[in-house]
Motif scaffolding. Structure first.
Motif, PDB file in Angstrom:
ATOM      1  N   LEU A   1     -10.175 -37.930  22.021  1.00  0.00           N
ATOM      2  CA  LEU A   1     -10.070 -36.912  23.356  1.00  0.00           C
ATOM      3  C   LEU A   1      -8.585 -36.682  23.353  1.00  0.00           C
ATOM      4  O   LEU A   1      -8.045 -35.475  23.472  1.00  0.00           O
ATOM      5  CB  LEU A   1     -10.659 -37.471  24.544  1.00  0.00           C
ATOM      6  CG  LEU A   1     -12.288 -37.220  24.964  1.00  0.00           C
ATOM      7  CD1 LEU A   1     -12.565 -37.751  26.015  1.00  0.00           C
ATOM      8  CD2 LEU A   1     -12.458 -35.758  24.605  1.00  0.00           C
ATOM      9  N   VAL A   2      -7.720 -37.437  23.427  1.00  0.00           N
ATOM     10  CA  VAL A   2      -6.043 -37.314  23.661  1.00  0.00           C
ATOM     11  C   VAL A   2      -5.720 -36.794  22.554  1.00  0.00           C
ATOM     12  O   VAL A   2      -4.749 -35.814  22.400  1.00  0.00           O
ATOM     13  CB  VAL A   2      -5.473 -38.535  23.904  1.00  0.00           C
ATOM     14  CG1 VAL A   2      -3.930 -38.524  23.586  1.00  0.00           C
ATOM     15  CG2 VAL A   2      -5.896 -39.342  25.150  1.00  0.00           C
ATOM     16  N   ILE A   3      -6.187 -37.080  21.299  1.00  0.00           N
ATOM     17  CA  ILE A   3      -5.744 -36.368  20.056  1.00  0.00           C
ATOM     18  C   ILE A   3      -6.379 -35.052  19.965  1.00  0.00           C
ATOM     19  O   ILE A   3      -5.449 -33.989  19.542  1.00  0.00           O
ATOM     20  CB  ILE A   3      -6.270 -37.357  18.631  1.00  0.00           C
ATOM     21  CG1 ILE A   3      -5.361 -38.592  18.567  1.00  0.00           C
ATOM     22  CG2 ILE A   3      -6.036 -36.283  17.573  1.00  0.00           C
ATOM     23  CD1 ILE A   3      -5.940 -39.411  17.863  1.00  0.00           C
ATOM     24  N   ALA A   4      -7.476 -34.607  20.488  1.00  0.00           N
ATOM     25  CA  ALA A   4      -8.187 -33.510  20.515  1.00  0.00           C
ATOM     26  C   ALA A   4      -7.211 -32.591  21.446  1.00  0.00           C
ATOM     27  O   ALA A   4      -6.884 -31.218  21.062  1.00  0.00           O
ATOM     28  CB  ALA A   4      -9.435 -33.611  20.705  1.00  0.00           C
ATOM     29  N   ILE A   5      -6.871 -32.864  22.437  1.00  0.00           N
ATOM     30  CA  ILE A   5      -6.284 -32.024  23.782  1.00  0.00           C
ATOM     31  C   ILE A   5      -4.665 -31.846  23.083  1.00  0.00           C
ATOM     32  O   ILE A   5      -4.276 -30.803  23.087  1.00  0.00           O
ATOM     33  CB  ILE A   5      -6.048 -33.102  24.859  1.00  0.00           C
ATOM     34  CG1 ILE A   5      -7.376 -33.014  25.584  1.00  0.00           C
ATOM     35  CG2 ILE A   5      -5.032 -32.358  25.876  1.00  0.00           C
ATOM     36  CD1 ILE A   5      -7.669 -33.895  26.616  1.00  0.00           C
ATOM     37  N   LYS A   6      -4.070 -32.891  22.311  1.00  0.00           N
ATOM     38  CA  LYS A   6      -2.799 -32.517  21.825  1.00  0.00           C
ATOM     39  C   LYS A   6      -2.900 -31.338  20.605  1.00  0.00           C
ATOM     40  O   LYS A   6      -2.114 -30.463  20.603  1.00  0.00           O
ATOM     41  CB  LYS A   6      -2.395 -33.765  21.004  1.00  0.00           C
ATOM     42  CG  LYS A   6      -0.828 -33.724  20.304  1.00  0.00           C
ATOM     43  CD  LYS A   6       0.063 -33.192  21.092  1.00  0.00           C
ATOM     44  CE  LYS A   6       1.392 -33.135  20.391  1.00  0.00           C
ATOM     45  NZ  LYS A   6       1.151 -32.083  19.391  1.00  0.00           N
TER      46      LYS A   6
ATOM     47  N   ASN B   1       0.269 -40.699  13.441  1.00  0.00           N
ATOM     48  CA  ASN B   1       1.485 -40.307  12.695  1.00  0.00           C
ATOM     49  C   ASN B   1       1.880 -38.861  12.638  1.00  0.00           C
ATOM     50  O   ASN B   1       3.127 -38.664  12.858  1.00  0.00           O
ATOM     51  CB  ASN B   1       1.451 -40.777  11.081  1.00  0.00           C
ATOM     52  CG  ASN B   1       1.709 -42.199  11.006  1.00  0.00           C
ATOM     53  OD1 ASN B   1       2.807 -42.586  11.550  1.00  0.00           O
ATOM     54  ND2 ASN B   1       0.925 -42.967  10.321  1.00  0.00           N
ATOM     55  N   THR B   2       1.046 -37.984  12.461  1.00  0.00           N
ATOM     56  CA  THR B   2       1.304 -36.705  12.538  1.00  0.00           C
ATOM     57  C   THR B   2       2.016 -36.231  13.640  1.00  0.00           C
ATOM     58  O   THR B   2       3.057 -35.487  13.598  1.00  0.00           O
ATOM     59  CB  THR B   2       0.015 -35.669  11.746  1.00  0.00           C
ATOM     60  OG1 THR B   2      -0.409 -36.239  10.740  1.00  0.00           O
ATOM     61  CG2 THR B   2       0.420 -34.353  12.123  1.00  0.00           C
ATOM     62  N   PRO B   3       1.234 -36.295  14.895  1.00  0.00           N
ATOM     63  CA  PRO B   3       2.048 -35.767  16.311  1.00  0.00           C
ATOM     64  C   PRO B   3       3.350 -36.486  16.248  1.00  0.00           C
ATOM     65  O   PRO B   3       4.139 -35.919  16.918  1.00  0.00           O
ATOM     66  CB  PRO B   3       0.825 -36.372  17.047  1.00  0.00           C
ATOM     67  CG  PRO B   3      -0.352 -36.203  16.553  1.00  0.00           C
ATOM     68  CD  PRO B   3      -0.032 -36.809  15.115  1.00  0.00           C
TER      69      PRO B   3
ATOM     70  N   LEU C   1      -6.702 -24.206  11.875  1.00  0.00           N
ATOM     71  CA  LEU C   1      -7.342 -25.394  11.427  1.00  0.00           C
ATOM     72  C   LEU C   1      -7.405 -26.602  12.591  1.00  0.00           C
ATOM     73  O   LEU C   1      -8.420 -26.930  13.007  1.00  0.00           O
ATOM     74  CB  LEU C   1      -7.022 -25.593  10.177  1.00  0.00           C
ATOM     75  CG  LEU C   1      -7.491 -24.720   8.955  1.00  0.00           C
ATOM     76  CD1 LEU C   1      -6.801 -25.052   7.820  1.00  0.00           C
ATOM     77  CD2 LEU C   1      -9.093 -24.713   8.611  1.00  0.00           C
ATOM     78  N   LYS C   2      -6.284 -26.600  13.213  1.00  0.00           N
ATOM     79  CA  LYS C   2      -6.072 -27.608  14.090  1.00  0.00           C
ATOM     80  C   LYS C   2      -7.001 -27.372  15.400  1.00  0.00           C
ATOM     81  O   LYS C   2      -7.520 -28.203  15.942  1.00  0.00           O
ATOM     82  CB  LYS C   2      -4.719 -27.727  14.463  1.00  0.00           C
ATOM     83  CG  LYS C   2      -3.855 -28.395  13.253  1.00  0.00           C
ATOM     84  CD  LYS C   2      -2.279 -28.562  13.487  1.00  0.00           C
ATOM     85  CE  LYS C   2      -1.939 -29.284  14.941  1.00  0.00           C
ATOM     86  NZ  LYS C   2      -0.450 -29.464  15.055  1.00  0.00           N
ATOM     87  N   ARG C   3      -6.941 -26.131  15.998  1.00  0.00           N
ATOM     88  CA  ARG C   3      -7.645 -25.686  16.989  1.00  0.00           C
ATOM     89  C   ARG C   3      -9.273 -25.957  16.712  1.00  0.00           C
ATOM     90  O   ARG C   3      -9.835 -26.596  17.534  1.00  0.00           O
ATOM     91  CB  ARG C   3      -7.527 -24.610  17.473  1.00  0.00           C
ATOM     92  CG  ARG C   3      -5.972 -24.192  17.838  1.00  0.00           C
ATOM     93  CD  ARG C   3      -5.703 -22.812  18.314  1.00  0.00           C
ATOM     94  NE  ARG C   3      -4.346 -22.720  18.775  1.00  0.00           N
ATOM     95  CZ  ARG C   3      -3.701 -21.568  18.881  1.00  0.00           C
ATOM     96  NH1 ARG C   3      -4.264 -20.349  18.656  1.00  0.00           N
ATOM     97  NH2 ARG C   3      -2.591 -21.680  19.391  1.00  0.00           N
ATOM     98  N   VAL C   4      -9.814 -25.530  15.529  1.00  0.00           N
ATOM     99  CA  VAL C   4     -11.113 -25.775  15.327  1.00  0.00           C
ATOM    100  C   VAL C   4     -11.619 -27.344  15.045  1.00  0.00           C
ATOM    101  O   VAL C   4     -12.492 -27.744  15.676  1.00  0.00           O
ATOM    102  CB  VAL C   4     -11.245 -25.082  13.840  1.00  0.00           C
ATOM    103  CG1 VAL C   4     -12.728 -25.282  13.520  1.00  0.00           C
ATOM    104  CG2 VAL C   4     -11.079 -23.502  14.119  1.00  0.00           C
ATOM    105  N   PHE C   5     -10.569 -28.143  14.456  1.00  0.00           N
ATOM    106  CA  PHE C   5     -10.583 -29.488  14.407  1.00  0.00           C
ATOM    107  C   PHE C   5     -10.774 -30.250  15.929  1.00  0.00           C
ATOM    108  O   PHE C   5     -11.548 -30.969  16.099  1.00  0.00           O
ATOM    109  CB  PHE C   5      -9.862 -30.139  13.687  1.00  0.00           C
ATOM    110  CG  PHE C   5     -10.035 -31.230  13.067  1.00  0.00           C
ATOM    111  CD1 PHE C   5     -11.163 -31.853  12.443  1.00  0.00           C
ATOM    112  CD2 PHE C   5      -9.071 -32.503  13.574  1.00  0.00           C
ATOM    113  CE1 PHE C   5     -11.420 -33.167  11.932  1.00  0.00           C
ATOM    114  CE2 PHE C   5      -9.443 -33.832  13.147  1.00  0.00           C
ATOM    115  CZ  PHE C   5     -10.436 -34.349  12.328  1.00  0.00           C
TER     116      PHE C   5
END
Length: 262
Positions: free
Chosen positions: A116-121, A162-164, A244-248
């Protein structure tokens, strides 16, 4: 068995594509799908452990395919990989090993919260201070250890953290994705070893499992993901990554909710 194998192959296609595209390792998709599939196909109290351990093992193969594709575009920051890898290996081994001390429900909830945290980011796409740079070796080692431990514990391969981390320190998005794909290899190596050791003496494991790795799922996923991951990696350099990040991110929220009630 045919239906079961088909699920693993389809999972490999989807996870491999996003692993190559976003440098995330694929575990964010693999773990929820395997946890659900194992409820129907396996009879064991170690469903989540097997899903996470198997996910880590598949990332070994996916990472190699992604690295080869990103390297063709000369997008991997090997200087960053070298400084993060020692901490990642240490943290990854610890995270995989310590998983044996968590019950399935706790692991599932930890995974769901992190997802969830990654999705919100991903959805908010907060921008870093333009003057922020990557810290020195000591701070990177601490960051690598933390990323390795958390990623291994919940089977996400490291790229989702790692990416964020790199983007927050003003590494370009495409370089961060490519470099994260490379960092997924030491995470998966250490994490797989940790889950093998942690589950070596576990009881009530299903047939065709070694430690917390279930081989039919492993082979089904890697056969598909190995060929699809390079396609996603190549598209990283062509498609609008922000969309794509938003869809993911939306997909991750759905999967995270599912993990709360696996």
């Amino acid at each position: 068995m045919l239906i079961e194998l088909s699920i693993y192959l389809l999972t490999g296609v989807i996870a491999g594509f996003f692993a190559g595209l976003l440098g995330i390792g694929g575990g964010l998709i693999i773990v929820p799908v395997l946890t659900t599939a194992f409820v129907y196909f396996l009879h064991t109290p170690h469903l989540v452990h097997l899903a996470i351990g198997t996910s880590m093992a598949t990332i070994l193969v996916t990472a190699v395919a992604s690295i080869r594709a990103h390297q063709k575009h000369d997008a991997i920051r090997w200087d960053i990989v070298k400084t993060l890898t020692p901490g990642i290996l240490l943290g990854g081994l610890f995270g995989g090993w310590v998983s044996q001390f968590f019950n399935a429900n706790t692991l599932a909830q930890i995974f769901a919260v992190i997802e969830l945290v990654i999705a919100i980011k991903m959805l908010t796409d907060a921008q870093p201070n333009p003057h922020r740079e990557l810290p020195g070796l000591a701070a990177r080692s601490v960051a690598g250890t933390f990323i390795g431990a958390i990623s291994s514990l919940v089977g996400i391969g490291g790229g989702a953290l790692n990416t964020p981390y790199m983007v927050w320190h003003n590494v370009s998005v495409r370089q961060a994705i490519a470099t994260s794909a490379a960092c997924s290899l030491p995470v998966a190596t250490a994490g797989t070893l940790g889950f093998l050791i942690g589950g070596w003496n576990a009881t009530d494991l299903p047939a065709y499992a070694t430690g917390y790795i279930y081989w039919p799922a492993f082979f089904g996923i890697v056969v598909a993901s190995f060929f699809v991951a390079p396609i996603g990696a190549a598209l990283t350099h062509r498609l609008p990554v922000k969309l794509l990040k938003r869809v993911f991110g939306i997909l991750l929220i759905i999967l995270a909710i599912k993990m709360f009630w696996f």
